[in-house]
Design an enzyme around this catalytic site. Structure first.
Site, short mmCIF file in Angstrom:
data_model
loop_
_atom_site.label_atom_id
_atom_site.label_comp_id
_atom_site.label_asym_id
_atom_site.label_seq_id
_atom_site.Cartn_x
_atom_site.Cartn_y
_atom_site.Cartn_z
N ARG A 1 0.51 -1.28 0.10
CA ARG A 1 -0.39 0.28 -0.30
C ARG A 1 0.87 1.17 -0.03
O ARG A 1 0.73 2.53 -0.36
CB ARG A 1 -0.91 0.34 1.29
N SER B 1 -10.22 -3.30 -3.98
CA SER B 1 -10.53 -2.25 -2.70
C SER B 1 -10.86 -1.01 -4.04
O SER B 1 -9.48 -0.66 -3.95
CB SER B 1 -10.36 -2.85 -1.89
N GLU C 1 -7.47 3.69 -3.75
CA GLU C 1 -6.36 2.31 -3.71
C GLU C 1 -6.43 2.37 -5.22
O GLU C 1 -5.12 2.23 -5.52
CB GLU C 1 -7.00 1.66 -3.03
#
Length: 129
Positions: free
Chosen positions: A1, A51, A121
């Protein structure tokens, strides 16, 4: 991430992995448990980019989207999943513009209702609306 690669235009060309030996049965059981969890909680029956929005500390974004009544909100064939509000799914022939319009609407509603700015994201190549 988060890594140097998410903040620059660097590209990973190769990597070396260091793996540890483990108990084959335990690993297999854990993999099956995770697969079942994903199947029951995520809309894997439809195409998606995964996501949609980044996590924020102490905030469950999908819960805010759900509580804002946005599950099932759609533009064209792009829809906020009724199974997991953190996913925008393709119900058939969604275009990138359809998905980006859904994203835009979600961002506006969450900003207005909770004063929270959502960050994607997913990586949008080209112009983000």
């Amino acid at each position: 991430r988060n890594s140097i690669f998410s903040k620059t235009k660097a590209i990973i060309l190769e990597t070396t992995l260091k793996l540890e030996k483990g108990n084959k049965t335990e690993i297999k059981n854990k993999m099956e448990k995770y697969a079942i969890s994903r199947k029951t909680s995520q809309p894997l029956e439809f195409p998606s980019a995964g996501s949609t929005f980044k996590r924020k500390e102490g905030i469950i974004i999908a819960k805010l989207i759900d509580e804002s009544g946005l599950k099932g909100y759609s533009v064209g064939d792009a829809e906020v999943s009724t199974k997991h509000a953190g996913f925008i799914i393709n119900k058939g022939k969604a275009t990138s513009n359809d998905v980006l319009e859904v994203v835009k609407h979600i961002k506006e509603v969450i900003k207005e209702k909770y004063n929270i700015d959502l960050d994607l994201e997913i990586l949008v190549l080209g112009d983000e609306k």
